[in-house]
Write a protein that holds these residues in place. Structure first.
Motif, PDB file in Angstrom:
ATOM      1  N   LYS A 161       3.925  12.728  -9.044  1.00 50.11           N
ATOM      2  CA  LYS A 161       4.892  11.797  -8.436  1.00 50.11           C
ATOM      3  C   LYS A 161       5.883  12.547  -7.540  1.00 50.11           C
ATOM      4  O   LYS A 161       6.198  12.096  -6.440  1.00 50.11           O
ATOM      5  N   LEU A 162       6.392  13.687  -7.993  1.00 47.73           N
ATOM      6  CA  LEU A 162       7.329  14.477  -7.186  1.00 47.73           C
ATOM      7  C   LEU A 162       6.694  14.932  -5.878  1.00 47.73           C
ATOM      8  O   LEU A 162       7.328  14.895  -4.823  1.00 47.73           O
ATOM      9  N   MET A 163       5.434  15.357  -5.952  1.00 43.80           N
ATOM     10  CA  MET A 163       4.750  15.787  -4.736  1.00 43.80           C
ATOM     11  C   MET A 163       4.589  14.608  -3.775  1.00 43.80           C
ATOM     12  O   MET A 163       4.859  14.742  -2.580  1.00 43.80           O
ATOM     13  N   ARG A 164       4.149  13.477  -4.304  1.00 43.12           N
ATOM     14  CA  ARG A 164       3.948  12.292  -3.459  1.00 43.12           C
ATOM     15  C   ARG A 164       5.255  11.871  -2.802  1.00 43.12           C
ATOM     16  O   ARG A 164       5.322  11.648  -1.594  1.00 43.12           O
ATOM     17  N   GLU A 165       6.314  11.769  -3.585  1.00 46.62           N
ATOM     18  CA  GLU A 165       7.604  11.319  -3.052  1.00 46.62           C
ATOM     19  C   GLU A 165       8.211  12.346  -2.104  1.00 46.62           C
ATOM     20  O   GLU A 165       8.854  11.969  -1.122  1.00 46.62           O
TER      21      GLU A 165
END
Length: 88
Positions: free
Chosen positions: A9-13
């Motif tokens: 999620k952190l990478m995507r965001e």
């Protein structure tokens, strides 16, 4: 410690890929599968992880994703929204 789902999620965001369906399509999986991974409802297999880290936007996070370390001199960084103090 930060979970695999939180890392995804952190990478995507951090890449401003706010559309989960768009990223799921890039990965060749359903939106519901990506949601389950990000929310920690299921754990992605190695094939998924390899596919994820092979996407050009995410390659720079490979070292961080697998070890929690960075090597900026080699282009390996942590996502922008990652704050290690939140995950100690």
């Amino acid at each position: 410690m930060i979970s695999i789902g939180e890392k995804i999620k952190l990478m995507r965001e951090s890449e401003r890929l706010n559309s989960r369906p768009e990223v799921a399509k890039m990965l060749g999986i359903g939106n519901d599968a990506l949601w389950r991974y990000e929310e920690g409802k299921s754990i992605p297999n190695a094939e998924f992880i390899i596919r994820l880290l092979s996407i050009p936007q995410f390659e720079k996070y490979a070292l961080w994703f697998t070890t929690g370390k960075t090597a900026p001199e080699s282009g390996q960084i942590a996502p922008v929204f990652y704050n290690p103090k939140l995950y100690e």
